[in-house]
Enzyme design. Structure first.
Site, mmCIF file in Angstrom:
data_model
loop_
_atom_site.group_PDB
_atom_site.id
_atom_site.type_symbol
_atom_site.label_atom_id
_atom_site.label_comp_id
_atom_site.label_asym_id
_atom_site.label_seq_id
_atom_site.Cartn_x
_atom_site.Cartn_y
_atom_site.Cartn_z
ATOM 1 N N CYS A 113 60.348 -73.853 27.747
ATOM 2 C CA CYS A 113 61.152 -73.841 26.511
ATOM 3 C C CYS A 113 61.835 -72.500 26.282
ATOM 4 C CB CYS A 113 60.278 -74.178 25.311
ATOM 5 S SG CYS A 113 59.330 -75.666 25.548
ATOM 6 N N HIS A 252 62.915 -72.063 18.676
ATOM 7 C CA HIS A 252 62.646 -73.252 19.487
ATOM 8 C C HIS A 252 62.149 -74.362 18.552
ATOM 9 C CE1 HIS A 252 61.309 -75.996 22.444
ATOM 10 N NE2 HIS A 252 60.020 -75.771 22.255
ATOM 11 N N ASN A 282 61.698 -82.245 20.676
ATOM 12 C CA ASN A 282 61.586 -81.033 21.492
ATOM 13 C C ASN A 282 62.297 -81.269 22.830
ATOM 14 O OD1 ASN A 282 60.716 -78.921 23.119
ATOM 15 N ND2 ASN A 282 58.564 -79.075 22.528
HETATM 16 O O1 UT7 Z 1 57.353 -76.837 23.314
HETATM 17 C C1 UT7 Z 1 56.379 -75.853 23.111
HETATM 18 C C2 UT7 Z 1 54.987 -76.304 23.206
HETATM 19 N N1 UT7 Z 1 54.593 -77.328 22.287
HETATM 20 C C3 UT7 Z 1 54.068 -77.025 21.100
HETATM 21 O O2 UT7 Z 1 54.060 -75.895 20.673
HETATM 22 C C4 UT7 Z 1 53.421 -78.148 20.322
HETATM 23 C C5 UT7 Z 1 52.338 -77.605 19.432
HETATM 24 N N2 UT7 Z 1 51.505 -78.621 18.803
HETATM 25 C C6 UT7 Z 1 51.920 -79.499 17.881
HETATM 26 O O3 UT7 Z 1 53.088 -79.548 17.560
HETATM 27 C C7 UT7 Z 1 50.889 -80.395 17.202
HETATM 28 O O4 UT7 Z 1 49.600 -79.938 17.517
HETATM 29 C C8 UT7 Z 1 51.033 -81.905 17.579
HETATM 30 C C9 UT7 Z 1 52.282 -82.492 16.936
HETATM 31 C C10 UT7 Z 1 51.097 -82.058 19.087
HETATM 32 C C11 UT7 Z 1 49.840 -82.689 17.059
HETATM 33 O O5 UT7 Z 1 49.670 -82.490 15.659
HETATM 34 P P1 UT7 Z 1 48.225 -82.134 15.034
HETATM 35 O O6 UT7 Z 1 48.385 -82.071 13.598
HETATM 36 O O7 UT7 Z 1 47.759 -80.900 15.744
HETATM 37 O O8 UT7 Z 1 47.403 -83.424 15.411
HETATM 38 P P2 UT7 Z 1 46.091 -83.571 16.318
HETATM 39 O O9 UT7 Z 1 46.431 -83.378 17.761
HETATM 40 O O10 UT7 Z 1 45.016 -82.745 15.752
HETATM 41 O O11 UT7 Z 1 45.732 -85.062 16.061
HETATM 42 C C12 UT7 Z 1 45.335 -85.522 14.791
HETATM 43 C C13 UT7 Z 1 45.077 -87.008 14.907
HETATM 44 C C14 UT7 Z 1 44.169 -87.387 16.085
HETATM 45 O O12 UT7 Z 1 43.353 -88.456 15.673
HETATM 46 P P3 UT7 Z 1 41.791 -88.193 15.272
HETATM 47 O O13 UT7 Z 1 41.183 -87.595 16.505
HETATM 48 O O14 UT7 Z 1 41.852 -87.215 14.127
HETATM 49 O O15 UT7 Z 1 41.312 -89.538 14.912
HETATM 50 C C15 UT7 Z 1 45.156 -87.912 17.108
HETATM 51 O O16 UT7 Z 1 44.587 -88.867 17.969
HETATM 52 O O17 UT7 Z 1 46.314 -87.699 15.104
HETATM 53 C C16 UT7 Z 1 46.189 -88.563 16.232
HETATM 54 N N3 UT7 Z 1 47.488 -88.665 16.886
HETATM 55 C C17 UT7 Z 1 48.395 -89.575 16.500
HETATM 56 N N4 UT7 Z 1 48.386 -90.520 15.559
HETATM 57 C C18 UT7 Z 1 49.476 -91.277 15.427
HETATM 58 C C19 UT7 Z 1 47.997 -87.918 17.886
HETATM 59 N N5 UT7 Z 1 49.238 -88.337 18.177
HETATM 60 C C20 UT7 Z 1 49.501 -89.367 17.342
HETATM 61 C C21 UT7 Z 1 50.622 -90.186 17.152
HETATM 62 N N6 UT7 Z 1 50.568 -91.123 16.187
HETATM 63 N N7 UT7 Z 1 51.736 -90.078 17.897
#
Ligand code: UT7
Length: 325
Positions: A113, A252, A282
């Site tokens: 990125c 970004h 992204n």
């Molecule tokens: O390009 C540069 C590099 N990328 C980044 O910098 C990305 C950085 N990270 C993020 O943007 C965020 O961490 C994400 C958008 C990837 C995820 O958001 P989060 O608030 O950190 O969610 P999480 O991974 O902690 O997941 C929370 C819950 C989980 O369920 P449980 O375990 O709490 O029951 C996931 O399974 O949300 C669930 N989940 C979803 N639910 C519905 C994960 N993806 C989805 C989805 N739809 N698409």
């Protein structure tokens, strides 16, 4: 000594839009979850037949037109990408051929990125040193190639697109006035493209899963906020400016909550920060290239504006530039 500046911008976005509602039909997700956790509403996806270089060529042509630079006069082409058509020829050579830039040197940069800013800083130095008079820097991604459309953790986040700029020496105090490039390879495992193991030649079958993106979102989130805030501050200090001098910060676009957290950490009002993640998701290196294009197009960046460009991505790799527009 005159500065090197951006004299023309271009972009290209594939026509096909994939909305959150489309994704609801593909994986266990919801429009509400995607918007509240990321800010993304839709993203563009290239057709199977559309190659990375097709996107790059379209963005390049627009940048050259806006810079009023004849392709024959282009001396250097750099393409930032992690999703090239193939390992070789490089996307930059494919662009060179398509636009008939016969006198140009050409190579690709892989800094995920942060690739666009790595490319801009590299090209700037090569122009400043006198090796080239100008450069075409392109960020182009067909990241959908690496998407596992059954993995809701990643497939809702990314999109395809390309952006480009032309650099050359400029008059007055405008131009790229500071640079910062950084990498933390020891955190590389937080985001990677993986394939399952290939069987050896002497075995009966060869199975290899298609390469796909994996990431540890929460850890990356924290690293992204800290790295982008740090990179922006260092670049601003190197430019001998204060935060209050900054008119527009173009970050970004990985997650709207990351962008808000960076704004809070820096103490910059959100209206000075350009955000378009809702429309494109992204796009890796192409995110900041398209965001810069749109910030200028929408009048958020004008002649004389102090602009901070800041990126973060897999590697982990971060970068920032301050540009006097
Ligand atoms: O390009 C540069 C590099 N990328 C980044 O910098 C990305 C950085 N990270 C993020 O943007 C965020 O961490 C994400 C958008 C990837 C995820 O958001 P989060 O608030 O950190 O969610 P999480 O991974 O902690 O997941 C929370 C819950 C989980 O369920 P449980 O375990 O709490 O029951 C996931 O399974 O949300 C669930 N989940 C979803 N639910 C519905 C994960 N993806 C989805 C989805 N739809 N698409």
């Amino acid at each position: 000594m005159s500065n090197v500046g951006i004299i023309g911008l271009g972009h290209y976005l594939p026509e096909r839009r994939l909305t959150n509602f489309d994704l609801e039909k593909m994986v266990d997700t919801s429009n509400e979850w995607i918007i509240s956790r990321t800010g993304i509403r839709e993203r563009r996806i290239a057709e199977i037949t559309e190659r990375n270089s097709d996107l790059a060529i379209k963005a390049a042509r627009e940048a050259l037109k806006n810079a009023k630079l004849d392709p024959h006069k282009v001396e250097l082409i750099i393409v930032a990408t992690i999703s090239p058509d193939t390992s070789f020829p490089s996307v930059s050579c494919l662009v060179q051929k398509a636009i008939h830039a016969r006198h140009a040197a050409a190579f690709d940069i892989g800094a995920a990125c942060s690739g666009y800013l790595y490319g801009i800083t590299t090209a700037k130095q090569l122009i400043q040193n006198g090796l080239f008079k100008n450069a075409l820097v392109i960020a182009s991604e067909k990241i959908s190639t690496y998407m596992d459309w059954t993995d809701r953790n990643t497939c809702v986040l990314f999109g395809d697109g390309a952006g480009a700029c032309v650099l050359s020496k400029v008059r007055g105090n405008r131009g790229i006035i500071s640079d910062y490039l950084h990498a933390e390879g020891h955190f590389g495992g937080l985001m990677a493209i993986i394939s399952k193991e290939r069987k050896a030649l002497d075995q009966k079958t060869t199975t290899m899963d298609l390469p796909r993106i994996t990431m540890q979102g929460k850890e990356l989130f924290k690293a992204a906020v800290n790295s982008m805030a740090k990179a922006a501050l260092i670049a601003i200090k190197k430019a001998k400016l204060k935060l209050s001098d900054i008119d527009c910060l173009v970050p970004h676009q990985a997650n709207d909550r990351i962008i808000s957290a960076v704004a809070r950490k820096l103490g910059l009002p959100k209206d000075k920060i350009f955000v378009n993640i809702d429309q494109y998701g992204n796009m890796s290196s192409a995110s900041i290239a398209v965001a810069l294009y749109e910030a200028v197009e929408q009048g958020k960046i004008k002649r004389g504006s102090n602009v901070v460009l800041v990126t973060f991505g897999a590697g982990l790799v971060s970068a920032a530039n301050v540009v006097k527009w």
